[in-house]
Design a protein around this motif. Structure first.
Motif, PDB file in Angstrom:
ATOM      1  N   UNK A   1      -2.896 -11.214   2.846  1.00 36.41           N
ATOM      2  CA  UNK A   1      -3.072 -10.198   3.883  1.00 36.41           C
ATOM      3  C   UNK A   1      -2.282  -8.936   3.553  1.00 36.41           C
ATOM      4  N   UNK A   2      -1.070  -9.109   3.021  1.00 39.31           N
ATOM      5  CA  UNK A   2      -0.219  -7.958   2.706  1.00 39.31           C
ATOM      6  C   UNK A   2      -0.774  -7.155   1.541  1.00 39.31           C
ATOM      7  N   UNK A   3      -1.269  -7.832   0.512  1.00 40.97           N
ATOM      8  CA  UNK A   3      -1.859  -7.125  -0.629  1.00 40.97           C
ATOM      9  C   UNK A   3      -2.999  -6.227  -0.151  1.00 40.97           C
ATOM     10  N   UNK A   4      -3.856  -6.774   0.691  1.00 41.58           N
ATOM     11  CA  UNK A   4      -4.994  -6.008   1.190  1.00 41.58           C
ATOM     12  C   UNK A   4      -4.533  -4.854   2.085  1.00 41.58           C
ATOM     13  N   UNK A   5      -3.564  -5.102   2.941  1.00 43.74           N
ATOM     14  CA  UNK A   5      -3.081  -4.069   3.858  1.00 43.74           C
ATOM     15  C   UNK A   5      -2.399  -2.931   3.106  1.00 43.74           C
ATOM     16  N   UNK A   6      -1.517  -3.273   2.185  1.00 44.33           N
ATOM     17  CA  UNK A   6      -0.788  -2.258   1.425  1.00 44.33           C
ATOM     18  C   UNK A   6      -1.732  -1.418   0.577  1.00 44.33           C
ATOM     19  N   UNK A   7      -2.737  -2.053   0.000  1.00 45.21           N
ATOM     20  CA  UNK A   7      -3.681  -1.357  -0.859  1.00 45.21           C
ATOM     21  C   UNK A   7      -4.687  -0.530  -0.058  1.00 45.21           C
ATOM     22  N   UNK A   8      -5.352  -1.148   0.897  1.00 41.82           N
ATOM     23  CA  UNK A   8      -6.491  -0.507   1.562  1.00 41.82           C
ATOM     24  C   UNK A   8      -6.119   0.307   2.792  1.00 41.82           C
ATOM     25  N   UNK A   9      -5.024  -0.013   3.434  1.00 43.00           N
ATOM     26  CA  UNK A   9      -4.617   0.715   4.639  1.00 43.00           C
ATOM     27  C   UNK A   9      -3.528   1.738   4.325  1.00 43.00           C
ATOM     28  N   UNK A  10      -2.467   1.278   3.664  1.00 48.14           N
ATOM     29  CA  UNK A  10      -1.370   2.191   3.340  1.00 48.14           C
ATOM     30  C   UNK A  10      -1.656   3.046   2.110  1.00 48.14           C
ATOM     31  N   UNK A  11      -2.617   2.606   1.270  1.00 48.98           N
ATOM     32  CA  UNK A  11      -2.955   3.316   0.034  1.00 48.98           C
ATOM     33  C   UNK A  11      -1.757   3.434  -0.899  1.00 48.98           C
TER      34      UNK A  11
ATOM     35  N   UNK B   1      -0.326   1.934  -4.251  1.00 46.45           N
ATOM     36  CA  UNK B   1      -0.855   1.236  -5.430  1.00 46.45           C
ATOM     37  C   UNK B   1       0.241   0.372  -6.051  1.00 46.45           C
ATOM     38  N   UNK B   2       0.082  -0.918  -5.908  1.00 44.96           N
ATOM     39  CA  UNK B   2       1.034  -1.902  -6.445  1.00 44.96           C
ATOM     40  C   UNK B   2       0.250  -2.827  -7.379  1.00 44.96           C
ATOM     41  N   UNK B   3       0.236  -2.551  -8.683  1.00 47.68           N
ATOM     42  CA  UNK B   3      -0.651  -3.265  -9.606  1.00 47.68           C
ATOM     43  C   UNK B   3      -0.506  -4.782  -9.616  1.00 47.68           C
ATOM     44  N   UNK B   4       0.682  -5.304  -9.358  1.00 48.06           N
ATOM     45  CA  UNK B   4       0.892  -6.751  -9.470  1.00 48.06           C
ATOM     46  C   UNK B   4       1.168  -7.438  -8.127  1.00 48.06           C
ATOM     47  N   UNK B   5       1.176  -6.673  -7.035  1.00 46.88           N
ATOM     48  CA  UNK B   5       1.472  -7.264  -5.732  1.00 46.88           C
ATOM     49  C   UNK B   5       2.945  -7.565  -5.517  1.00 46.88           C
ATOM     50  N   UNK B   6       3.825  -6.824  -6.188  1.00 43.23           N
ATOM     51  CA  UNK B   6       5.255  -7.107  -6.111  1.00 43.23           C
ATOM     52  C   UNK B   6       5.807  -6.901  -4.704  1.00 43.23           C
ATOM     53  N   UNK B   7       5.336  -5.867  -4.018  1.00 43.61           N
ATOM     54  CA  UNK B   7       5.839  -5.597  -2.675  1.00 43.61           C
ATOM     55  C   UNK B   7       5.438  -6.714  -1.721  1.00 43.61           C
ATOM     56  N   UNK B   8       4.197  -7.158  -1.835  1.00 44.15           N
ATOM     57  CA  UNK B   8       3.711  -8.237  -0.964  1.00 44.15           C
ATOM     58  C   UNK B   8       4.462  -9.538  -1.205  1.00 44.15           C
ATOM     59  N   UNK B   9       4.674  -9.866  -2.467  1.00 45.11           N
ATOM     60  CA  UNK B   9       5.356 -11.113  -2.807  1.00 45.11           C
ATOM     61  C   UNK B   9       6.830 -11.055  -2.417  1.00 45.11           C
ATOM     62  N   UNK B  10       7.507 -10.007  -2.820  1.00 45.69           N
ATOM     63  CA  UNK B  10       8.968 -10.005  -2.728  1.00 45.69           C
ATOM     64  C   UNK B  10       9.507  -9.392  -1.435  1.00 45.69           C
ATOM     65  N   UNK B  11       8.930  -8.281  -0.988  1.00 53.44           N
ATOM     66  CA  UNK B  11       9.423  -7.677   0.259  1.00 53.44           C
ATOM     67  C   UNK B  11       8.885  -8.422   1.474  1.00 53.44           C
ATOM     68  N   UNK B  12       7.558  -8.565   1.553  1.00 51.77           N
ATOM     69  CA  UNK B  12       6.949  -9.193   2.733  1.00 51.77           C
ATOM     70  C   UNK B  12       7.376 -10.653   2.855  1.00 51.77           C
ATOM     71  N   UNK B  13       7.258 -11.402   1.766  1.00 53.97           N
ATOM     72  CA  UNK B  13       7.622 -12.823   1.846  1.00 53.97           C
ATOM     73  C   UNK B  13       9.123 -13.031   1.846  1.00 53.97           C
ATOM     74  N   UNK B  14       9.871 -12.075   1.306  1.00 55.40           N
ATOM     75  CA  UNK B  14      11.323 -12.140   1.433  1.00 55.40           C
ATOM     76  C   UNK B  14      11.746 -12.012   2.889  1.00 55.40           C
ATOM     77  N   UNK B  15      11.096 -11.095   3.607  1.00 54.95           N
ATOM     78  CA  UNK B  15      11.357 -10.948   5.044  1.00 54.95           C
ATOM     79  C   UNK B  15      10.957 -12.216   5.784  1.00 54.95           C
ATOM     80  N   UNK B  16       9.781 -12.741   5.456  1.00 54.72           N
ATOM     81  CA  UNK B  16       9.318 -13.957   6.129  1.00 54.72           C
ATOM     82  C   UNK B  16      10.279 -15.125   5.888  1.00 54.72           C
ATOM     83  N   UNK B  17      10.719 -15.306   4.669  1.00 58.66           N
ATOM     84  CA  UNK B  17      11.636 -16.408   4.372  1.00 58.66           C
ATOM     85  C   UNK B  17      12.945 -16.299   5.127  1.00 58.66           C
TER      86      UNK B  17
END
Length: 450
Positions: free
Chosen positions: A333-343, A345-361
């Motif tokens: 969900x975060x990859x899609x939101x960051x790419x398509x809504x926020x525009x 560009x995160x080529x490897x999904x680093x923000x979704x994996x590390x920031x979003x899931x870091x917050x969730x953890x």
């Protein structure tokens, strides 16, 4: 199971008798002396376990390099490898000279450490081993940033930034939480670094991606996102497997003691969360996009690992499955939101994996912690009320503000001092040739998809 337990007990008894015999033979028949010798042996075993954990965390650098190069285009593979190499080669000395002291030196107002720079005054070999273990973590925080900034960052600008995250940005957060600083005093918990390592790297990655802007051709004039596929999914998959393996040192080694039998729980929760994250990302992407997206599933494994990094020591195995599963869904969900809504560009999904899931953890610890484990605290779902959750949320917000502000300052200086983004020509040709004069796949003709 009982047969194996019986064998284990008999074997332990034999080892204990042999150890006692060895101590007696060496003149340690005095119980007090024997106790001191046994304590020395236990401390040595703990040291070896911590160093082994450091070895495994270092091996994660290889995993990051393969994931990031596999998820980006072939014309930038050399550049990705160079950045991952220099994250460690530059970050480690600067963490030694400055960062470790800021993180674990004598506390000043709960904000920073003020001693032990360049290990000055550190003479105990266990403490020196602890520096080694922590240096591997500092390198991990730095390398997260390279994926989000891939394919359009000047190499010299990236080197400039990686020094600051290793020497200053990451250690300050580390002191607040692991070095006895003000967040630690308030009871904030982060066992192995969902916030300290991954959120710091993730927020810095987000800041860098925003400063750079998207890659050429990523968005159409009307704002639609165009997929830019990575060139080698098998390479990325190998990287994920290496990272998963290295995480056993990342989380398991964070007990800092082989004599702490909670290692068993940590490794079980780590494994289950990673598996659940993989499943969550795969099946959610299948429902969302109509196909089981393996790239998403690979990031789902990492999402599960990042999500369990904070609560691994404090939650049950069942809870770890839930935490990992939610992390896997969140990353898609975060990859899609960051790419398509926020525009962004995160080529490897680093923000979704590390920031979003870091917050969730970090939040998950405040929800799922049980007092029978680890630190002896209970989260909201197990009778602990809101207190731990509120502390966790406070830490998340403060760390995000600090990291984004500090990273923005560094990127601003880099932009005007040495230049941040590669030129249009360099980006289209690929950074391998223009920055390094080399090709990852010599003899093959690499086409641009612009």
């Amino acid at each position: 199971m009982r047969i194996w337990q019986g064998i284990f007990k008999k074997r332990s008894m034999r080892l204990g008798l042999l150890a006692l015999a060895a101590l007696t033979a060496s003149g340690a028949a005095d119980p007090a002396v024997a106790g001191e010798n046994l304590a020395d042996i236990a401390r040595s075993v703990d040291l070896v376990w911590m160093l082994l954990g450091g070895f495994l965390v270092f091996w994660m650098q290889a995993g990051f390099a393969l994931v990031e190069s596999g998820f980006t285009r072939a014309k930038n593979a050399v550049n990705i490898i160079a950045k991952n190499l220099m994250d460690f080669a530059l970050g480690c000395p600067f963490y030694f000279i400055i960062g470790y002291g800021l993180m674990f030196g004598a506390d000043k107002l709960g904000l920073i450490g003020t001693s032990n720079f360049a290990l000055n005054g550190v003479t105990d070999m266990w403490d020196i081993g602890f520096f080694f273990f922590q240096a591997m973590f500092a390198a991990t925080a730095a390398t997260i940033v390279s994926g989000a900034m891939a394919e359009r960052t000047q190499f010299k600008a990236y080197l400039f930034y990686t020094v600051f995250i290793s020497a200053f940005i990451y250690p300050v957060v580390g002191h607040w939480i692991w070095g006895g600083g003000w967040l630690a005093e308030k009871g904030f918990l982060d066992f192995a670094g969902s916030t300290v390592v991954h959120s710091v790297g993730g927020w810095a990655a987000l800041t860098g991606a925003i400063f750079l802007g998207p890659r050429i051709g990523k968005y159409t004039p009307d704002g639609r996102s165009k997929a830019i596929p990575g060139h080698n999914i098998p390479l990325a998959a190998l990287g994920v497997f290496i990272l998963w393996f290295g995480w056993f040192g990342f989380n398991g080694g964070s007990t800092i003691a082989a004599t702490n039998w909670n290692i068993s729980l940590v490794l079980v929760t780590t494994t289950l969360a990673a598996a659940a994250g993989t499943c969550g990302a795969l099946f959610y992407s299948w429902i969302r996009f109509g196909k089981p997206d393996i790239a998403m599933a690979l990031n789902g494994a990492l999402a599960g690992l990042v999500s369990i990094t904070a609560p691994a020591y404090d939650v049950s195995a069942v809870s770890s499955l839930i935490i990992g599963l939610i992390g896997g869904v969140l990353v898609v969900a975060a990859v899609e939101f960051i790419d398509k809504v926020l525009h962004v560009d995160d080529p490897v999904g680093a923000v979704s994996v590390h920031a979003v899931c870091g917050v969730w953890g970090t939040i998950a610890l405040g929800l799922f912690a049980e007092s029978q484990y680890g630190n002896g605290v209970s989260g909201l779902f197990f009778g602990g009320g809101l207190s731990q959750l509120l502390v966790q949320l406070e830490g998340i917000i403060v760390v995000a503000v600090w990291t984004i502000a500090a990273s923005a300052a560094v990127f601003t200086v880099a932009k005007y001092l040495i230049g941040l983004r590669a030129s249009r020509e360099e980006e289209l040709k690929g950074l391998d040739i223009t920055e390094h004069g080399q090709e990852a796949y010599a003899g093959f003709e690499i086409f641009s998809n612009e």
